[in-house]
Design an enzyme around this catalytic site. Structure first.
Site, PDB file in Angstrom:
ATOM      1  N   ASP A 176      -2.717  -4.500   5.838  1.00  0.00           N
ATOM      2  CA  ASP A 176      -4.124  -4.130   5.637  1.00  0.00           C
ATOM      3  C   ASP A 176      -4.656  -3.308   6.818  1.00  0.00           C
ATOM      4  OD1 ASP A 176      -5.147  -4.810   3.156  1.00  0.00           O
ATOM      5  OD2 ASP A 176      -5.523  -6.908   3.700  1.00  0.00           O
ATOM      6  N   GLN A 227      -6.498 -12.235   1.974  1.00  0.00           N
ATOM      7  CA  GLN A 227      -7.584 -11.720   1.141  1.00  0.00           C
ATOM      8  C   GLN A 227      -8.931 -12.176   1.718  1.00  0.00           C
ATOM      9  OE1 GLN A 227      -7.213  -9.561  -1.579  1.00  0.00           O
ATOM     10  NE2 GLN A 227      -9.443  -9.441  -1.389  1.00  0.00           N
ATOM     11  N   LYS A 271      -2.716  -6.800  -7.213  1.00  0.00           N
ATOM     12  CA  LYS A 271      -1.807  -6.366  -6.144  1.00  0.00           C
ATOM     13  C   LYS A 271      -0.405  -6.891  -6.424  1.00  0.00           C
ATOM     14  CE  LYS A 271      -5.538  -6.152  -2.751  1.00  0.00           C
ATOM     15  NZ  LYS A 271      -6.253  -6.856  -1.656  1.00  0.00           N
TER      16      LYS A 271
END
Ligand SMILES: NC(=O)c1ccc[n+]([C@@H]2O[C@H](COP(=O)([O-])OP(=O)(O)OC[C@H]3O[C@@H](n4cnc5c(N)ncnc54)[C@H](OP(=O)(O)O)[C@@H]3O)[C@@H](O)[C@H]2O)c1
Length: 288
Positions: free
Chosen positions: A120, A97, A53
């Site tokens: 997200d 994460q 990412k």
């Protein structure tokens, strides 16, 4: 034989557009979009995801930071870090994460991310907006799946779509997004009585279980669109999807490979969300 979707090529195309838009935002408004990824504890798969990412951000001109916290980090320490990023004007996107270590409650933490920086799309406000069909930041993998369907010009309206898996990350949000586009949606999970029968009806099949090759090729409806989200790493390091690819390919019209299908599109959508968040925070109108 089904057309195999090249997720990497599609993602590269989208990234090129994002790169141009990032440059334009810098040039016209002096704003460089910034993404902060928080990694708690040691998890080899998470390490790889976060590294990919960060690298892809740099490729499109998005500033990226990785915040590494020890495996013993408390929920309070983590939420303090998130709050400081919420206030940091150089950061427009924050991603935590997953999975998090056991001592940290995932839902509590996801709710501390500012909804406008929640790239997200896991904050309850953004999840609620998705359910209501209102604009907001939406989860990246489902967004990527929809882009894959759209890239082929496939009509979604009126189609029978079957989603296997009901997680907050993939199954549930993609089902809602397909419903929004007027598919007739069936959502399957581990208690579904006859998975083969459900899959056999699917004109659009989204497999998101993380159970390698559970969906047999001969279950696949002729002419269907098969999107395989599952990623399982075998002992030899090979990545495997949820669908038996070779045999499924004999029945489907389109199929995504693992790897090189949904994975790269997820990252492209993360970049798109970071750009969108930066624009929205700085009041830059969205085009199109
Ligand atoms: N390509 C990408 O970018 C990307 C992004 C995210 C995830 N993934 C991959 O996608 C997969 C799913 O991820 P996730 O986070 O959604 O996983 P998850 O939270 O573990 O959810 C798995 C879902 O599959 C269902 N399931 C498990 N076994 C099943 C079976 N035999 N029959 C029917 N349903 C079954 C579960 O049902 P219950 O709810 O009943 O337990 C659950 O809803 C994983 O392999 C993950 O690595 C890929």
């Amino acid at each position: 034989l089904a057309v195999v979707i090249d997720g990497k090529a599609l993602a590269a195309k989208i990234q090129k557009v994002i790169r141009g838009e990032v440059e334009e935002l810098k040039r016209a408004y002096g704003v460089t979009p910034g993404l902060a990824a928080i990694l708690v504890g040691e998890n080899p798969a998470s390490e790889i995801y976060v590294r990919n990412k960060a690298r892809t951000c740099e490729e499109v001109g998005i500033h990226s930071e990785v915040h590494r916290l020890g495996g013993e980090t408390s929920e309070t320490e983590l939420s303090h870090r998130i709050e400081s990023l919420n206030k940091n004007p150089a950061i427009h996107g924050i991603l935590v994460q997953l999975p998090l270590p056991k001592q940290i409650r995932e839902s509590e933490i996801l709710a501390t991310v500012s909804p406008e920086k929640d790239v997200d799309g896991f904050h309850p406000e953004n999840q609620g907006r998705l359910l209501l069909g209102e604009p907001g930041l939406r989860p990246c993998t489902p967004e990527g799946i929809l882009k894959i369907l759209e890239s082929t010009g496939t009509e979604i309206s009126g189609k029978k779509a079957v989603v296997v898996g009901r997680s907050r990350v993939v199954g549930k949000p993609v089902a809602i997004m397909l419903l929004e586009r007027h598919a007739t949606v069936t959502l399957c999970h581990s208690r579904t009585r006859d998975l083969k029968e459900e899959v056999g009806r699917a004109e659009i099949l989204i497999a998101a279980m993380g159970k390698p090759h559970t969906i047999r090729g001969d279950w696949i409806r002729e002419g269907s669109f098969v999107v395989d989200v599952g990623i399982t790493r075998a002992e030899n390091g090979k990545l495997t999807g949820d669908v038996e690819f070779d045999t499924a390919r004999e029945h489907a019209a389109y199929i995504t490979p693992v790897p090189g299908g949904v994975g790269p599109m997820t990252i492209a959508m993360l970049l798109a969300n970071t750009l969108k968040a930066a624009r929205s925070i700085h009041g830059v109108a969205l085009e199109g």
